[in-house]
Scaffold this motif. Structure first.
Motif, PDB file in Angstrom:
ATOM      1  N   ALA A  13      15.731  34.598  32.019  1.00 26.50           N
ATOM      2  CA  ALA A  13      15.987  34.413  33.489  1.00 26.50           C
ATOM      3  C   ALA A  13      14.845  34.915  34.163  1.00 26.50           C
ATOM      4  O   ALA A  13      14.403  34.613  35.736  1.00 26.50           O
ATOM      5  N   SER A  23      12.158  26.530  39.418  1.00 16.31           N
ATOM      6  CA  SER A  23      12.298  25.534  37.877  1.00 16.31           C
ATOM      7  C   SER A  23      12.334  24.286  38.121  1.00 16.31           C
ATOM      8  O   SER A  23      11.851  24.101  38.785  1.00 16.31           O
ATOM      9  N   THR A  25      14.624  21.145  37.356  1.00 15.87           N
ATOM     10  CA  THR A  25      16.136  20.491  36.580  1.00 15.87           C
ATOM     11  C   THR A  25      16.624  19.120  36.747  1.00 15.87           C
ATOM     12  O   THR A  25      15.618  18.398  37.165  1.00 15.87           O
ATOM     13  N   SER A  58      17.580  26.147  37.537  1.00 19.90           N
ATOM     14  CA  SER A  58      17.286  27.379  37.189  1.00 19.90           C
ATOM     15  C   SER A  58      16.333  27.703  35.946  1.00 19.90           C
ATOM     16  O   SER A  58      15.884  29.065  35.494  1.00 19.90           O
ATOM     17  N   PRO A  60      13.332  27.582  34.110  1.00 24.31           N
ATOM     18  CA  PRO A  60      11.814  27.647  34.988  1.00 24.31           C
ATOM     19  C   PRO A  60      10.942  26.404  34.636  1.00 24.31           C
ATOM     20  O   PRO A  60      11.190  25.582  32.871  1.00 24.31           O
TER      21      PRO A  60
END
Length: 181
Positions: A13, A23, A25, A58, A60
């Protein structure tokens, strides 16, 4: 280079943030217990950590390790897609968990032995020469591979680390692609 814990201890991270990757999600589900229980403990924990990173936004966004709701947990068997070994034998669909695609239709999968393997969509098989020893190794190599391709770091900055790996493995496969640039 010791990559043990690269994902879990936050180095992945931190590297992604330092390199400036945005990021992605979505609500990432984990594989069924029948699969998860067969994984080595470190691989099981790493997969759960990736799912948590995806869920909390979080992880990438990497083109060459394209995680999406379509690639994560893609069920080969339910979609009547063969997953063969390198010798084009046996159905391995129950022995792999799809995590991401490479941007060209191939899937990065976590195998029950904890290795990250690439399912080749043209041959419907897992190739021996593109396997990574662990999620830590795969994510380190793919993040830095992509950073070189995106001109975020010079290849010389990671060339020596990539050179430590023998031929016929996932890191060497990526190294060869960078050497051809």
């Amino acid at each position: 280079m010791n990559l043990d814990g690269y994902l879990m201890d936050g180095r992945f991270a931190a590297d992604a943030k330092k390199l400036g990757y945005e990021s992605t999600t979505f609500d990432a589900t984990l594989p069924a217990a029948a699969f998860s229980e067969r994984l080595p403990a470190a691989a099981r924990a790493s997969l759960a950590h990736v799912a948590q990173m995806l869920t909390n936004g979080s992880f990438p966004e990497l083109y060459s390790f394209g995680i999406s709701q379509h690639s994560w947990a893609f069920d080969f068997a339910a979609n009547d897609v063969e997953v063969l070994n390198a010798d084009f034998e046996g159905d391995l669909s129950g022995d792999v968990f799809s995590m991401a695609t490479d941007g060209g239709g191939n899937h990065y999968c976590l195998a029950v032995d904890g290795k990250v393997v690439i399912w080749n969509h043209e041959e419907s098989n897992i190739e021996d020469h593109t396997q990574f020893a662990s999620l830590d190794e795969a994510l380190w190599a793919l993040l830095h591979y992509e950073a070189v391709k995106d001109d975020k770091i010079p290849y010389d900055a990671i060339r020596a680390a990539f050179a430590e790996y023998p031929a016929e493995c996932g890191v060497a496969f990526l190294r060869d692609e960078l050497d051809e640039r």
